[in-house]
Design a protein around this motif. Structure first.
Motif, PDB file in Angstrom:
ATOM      1  N   LEU A 127      -7.051  -0.802  -3.309  1.00  0.00           N
ATOM      2  CA  LEU A 127      -6.094  -0.276  -4.269  1.00  0.00           C
ATOM      3  C   LEU A 127      -4.690  -0.389  -3.700  1.00  0.00           C
ATOM      4  O   LEU A 127      -4.411   0.120  -2.612  1.00  0.00           O
ATOM      5  CB  LEU A 127      -6.394   1.197  -4.587  1.00  0.00           C
ATOM      6  N   TYR A 128      -3.822  -1.046  -4.463  1.00  0.00           N
ATOM      7  CA  TYR A 128      -2.403  -1.101  -4.134  1.00  0.00           C
ATOM      8  C   TYR A 128      -1.710  -0.113  -5.052  1.00  0.00           C
ATOM      9  O   TYR A 128      -1.730  -0.246  -6.277  1.00  0.00           O
ATOM     10  CB  TYR A 128      -1.849  -2.514  -4.343  1.00  0.00           C
ATOM     11  N   ARG A 165      -8.545  -4.601  -6.500  1.00  0.00           N
ATOM     12  CA  ARG A 165      -9.416  -5.768  -6.340  1.00  0.00           C
ATOM     13  C   ARG A 165     -10.719  -5.287  -5.719  1.00  0.00           C
ATOM     14  O   ARG A 165     -10.720  -4.334  -4.942  1.00  0.00           O
ATOM     15  CB  ARG A 165      -8.804  -6.821  -5.421  1.00  0.00           C
ATOM     16  N   LEU A 166     -11.791  -5.974  -6.041  1.00  0.00           N
ATOM     17  CA  LEU A 166     -13.093  -5.615  -5.493  1.00  0.00           C
ATOM     18  C   LEU A 166     -13.430  -6.449  -4.281  1.00  0.00           C
ATOM     19  O   LEU A 166     -13.038  -7.616  -4.177  1.00  0.00           O
ATOM     20  CB  LEU A 166     -14.176  -5.779  -6.557  1.00  0.00           C
ATOM     21  N   GLY A 167     -14.188  -5.835  -3.379  1.00  0.00           N
ATOM     22  CA  GLY A 167     -14.697  -6.516  -2.195  1.00  0.00           C
ATOM     23  C   GLY A 167     -16.172  -6.184  -2.032  1.00  0.00           C
ATOM     24  O   GLY A 167     -16.831  -5.732  -2.973  1.00  0.00           O
ATOM     25  N   ALA A 204       0.191  -6.418   5.876  1.00  0.00           N
ATOM     26  CA  ALA A 204       1.230  -6.375   6.903  1.00  0.00           C
ATOM     27  C   ALA A 204       2.615  -6.112   6.306  1.00  0.00           C
ATOM     28  O   ALA A 204       3.499  -5.628   7.010  1.00  0.00           O
ATOM     29  CB  ALA A 204       1.232  -7.681   7.694  1.00  0.00           C
ATOM     30  N   ASP A 205       2.786  -6.405   5.033  1.00  0.00           N
ATOM     31  CA  ASP A 205       4.084  -6.226   4.382  1.00  0.00           C
ATOM     32  C   ASP A 205       4.210  -4.892   3.641  1.00  0.00           C
ATOM     33  O   ASP A 205       5.250  -4.609   3.061  1.00  0.00           O
ATOM     34  CB  ASP A 205       4.330  -7.361   3.379  1.00  0.00           C
ATOM     35  N   LEU A 206       3.141  -4.099   3.632  1.00  0.00           N
ATOM     36  CA  LEU A 206       3.120  -2.859   2.861  1.00  0.00           C
ATOM     37  C   LEU A 206       3.108  -1.645   3.778  1.00  0.00           C
ATOM     38  O   LEU A 206       2.673  -1.728   4.922  1.00  0.00           O
ATOM     39  CB  LEU A 206       1.879  -2.819   1.967  1.00  0.00           C
ATOM     40  N   GLU A 207       3.559  -0.519   3.244  1.00  0.00           N
ATOM     41  CA  GLU A 207       3.415   0.746   3.959  1.00  0.00           C
ATOM     42  C   GLU A 207       1.961   1.193   3.826  1.00  0.00           C
ATOM     43  O   GLU A 207       1.324   0.959   2.798  1.00  0.00           O
ATOM     44  CB  GLU A 207       4.324   1.806   3.340  1.00  0.00           C
ATOM     45  N   ALA A 208       1.453   1.852   4.851  1.00  0.00           N
ATOM     46  CA  ALA A 208       0.047   2.275   4.845  1.00  0.00           C
ATOM     47  C   ALA A 208      -0.281   3.172   3.659  1.00  0.00           C
ATOM     48  O   ALA A 208      -1.393   3.123   3.132  1.00  0.00           O
ATOM     49  CB  ALA A 208      -0.293   2.973   6.152  1.00  0.00           C
ATOM     50  N   LYS A 209       0.669   3.973   3.205  1.00  0.00           N
ATOM     51  CA  LYS A 209       0.411   4.871   2.073  1.00  0.00           C
ATOM     52  C   LYS A 209       0.251   4.103   0.758  1.00  0.00           C
ATOM     53  O   LYS A 209      -0.210   4.653  -0.233  1.00  0.00           O
ATOM     54  CB  LYS A 209       1.514   5.916   1.929  1.00  0.00           C
ATOM     55  N   GLN A 210       0.631   2.827   0.752  1.00  0.00           N
ATOM     56  CA  GLN A 210       0.549   2.028  -0.468  1.00  0.00           C
ATOM     57  C   GLN A 210      -0.798   1.327  -0.636  1.00  0.00           C
ATOM     58  O   GLN A 210      -1.102   0.839  -1.719  1.00  0.00           O
ATOM     59  CB  GLN A 210       1.650   0.970  -0.481  1.00  0.00           C
ATOM     60  N   LEU A 211      -1.582   1.266   0.413  1.00  0.00           N
ATOM     61  CA  LEU A 211      -2.818   0.485   0.386  1.00  0.00           C
ATOM     62  C   LEU A 211      -3.992   1.365   0.796  1.00  0.00           C
ATOM     63  O   LEU A 211      -3.931   2.062   1.817  1.00  0.00           O
ATOM     64  CB  LEU A 211      -2.687  -0.712   1.327  1.00  0.00           C
ATOM     65  N   PRO A 241      -7.149  -8.374  -0.050  1.00  0.00           N
ATOM     66  CA  PRO A 241      -6.474  -9.337  -0.920  1.00  0.00           C
ATOM     67  C   PRO A 241      -4.973  -9.076  -1.095  1.00  0.00           C
ATOM     68  O   PRO A 241      -4.291  -9.864  -1.742  1.00  0.00           O
ATOM     69  CB  PRO A 241      -7.200  -9.164  -2.251  1.00  0.00           C
ATOM     70  N   PHE A 242      -4.483  -8.000  -0.524  1.00  0.00           N
ATOM     71  CA  PHE A 242      -3.072  -7.655  -0.624  1.00  0.00           C
ATOM     72  C   PHE A 242      -2.391  -7.931   0.717  1.00  0.00           C
ATOM     73  O   PHE A 242      -3.047  -7.914   1.757  1.00  0.00           O
ATOM     74  CB  PHE A 242      -2.900  -6.184  -1.020  1.00  0.00           C
TER      75      PHE A 242
END
Length: 183
Positions: free
Chosen positions: A139-140, A131-133, A96-103, A92-93
């Protein structure tokens, strides 16, 4: 029919505790009759093929083999490539726009509902979010997992009572999808 799976081991090779060398993990999985065994990183990720379609039985067999070989218990989850691909695809985040350590994704042994996390005031942790899946939590954590106060709250025993969960950063999520053919 042969299926490719990922084994996700919880809490090994962290802080010098529960050491499971990946070469030995490979031998254990091969000894259980699995094919195409390979490991990824030193943090408890293995990929293998099996004719079994019972992921819970595969996980239980690996847990028993680890306990017999190493003398300690390790919780394991086994998931097939299609599940791993679906989890990555449903993020849900804006991955592609985030660094891998952020997600990060926490995989759970069973479905989880919002009720389990009701005591966590998400507003108090912003800009961190979760968010749940499907048997997963996304986790962001913009400053990384090590500095995440929300991750700390999500990891409390009162929140995780009765289930097994193990987390992977986004790079590992994507690599496991690739290795299992789940894309």
């Amino acid at each position: 029919m042969t299926t490719t799976y990922a084994a996700l081991l919880r809490g090994i090779n962290v802080g010098g505790k529960k050491k499971v060398p990946m070469a030995e993990l490979k031998k254990l999985l091969s000894g259980l009759g699995h094919g195409g065994v390979q490991t990824y990183l030193n943090s408890g990720n293995a990929v293998f093929t099996s004719d079994s379609d019972d992921q819970d039985a595969l996980a239980a067999g690996l847990e028993q083999a680890i306990e017999a070989h190493f003398g300690f218990t390790v919780s394991c989850l086994v998931r097939d490539g299609s599940y791993l691909g679906a989890i990555a695809g449903a993020c849900p985040f804006p991955a592609a726009d985030l660094e891998a350590k952020q997600l990060h994704v926490t995989y759970f042994s069973e479905p989880v509902t919002e009720d389990r996390f009701a005591a966590i005031d998400q507003q108090a942790f912003l800009p961190e979010e979760f968010r749940l899946g499907d048997r997963a939590l996304y986790l962001y954590a913009p400053d990384g997992l090590g500095r995440s106060k929300l991750a700390e709250a999500l990891n409390k025993p009162s929140v995780n009572k009765g289930i097994t969960g193990t987390s992977r950063n986004w790079n590992t999520v994507l690599k496991l999808v690739q290795l299992t053919g789940g894309a």
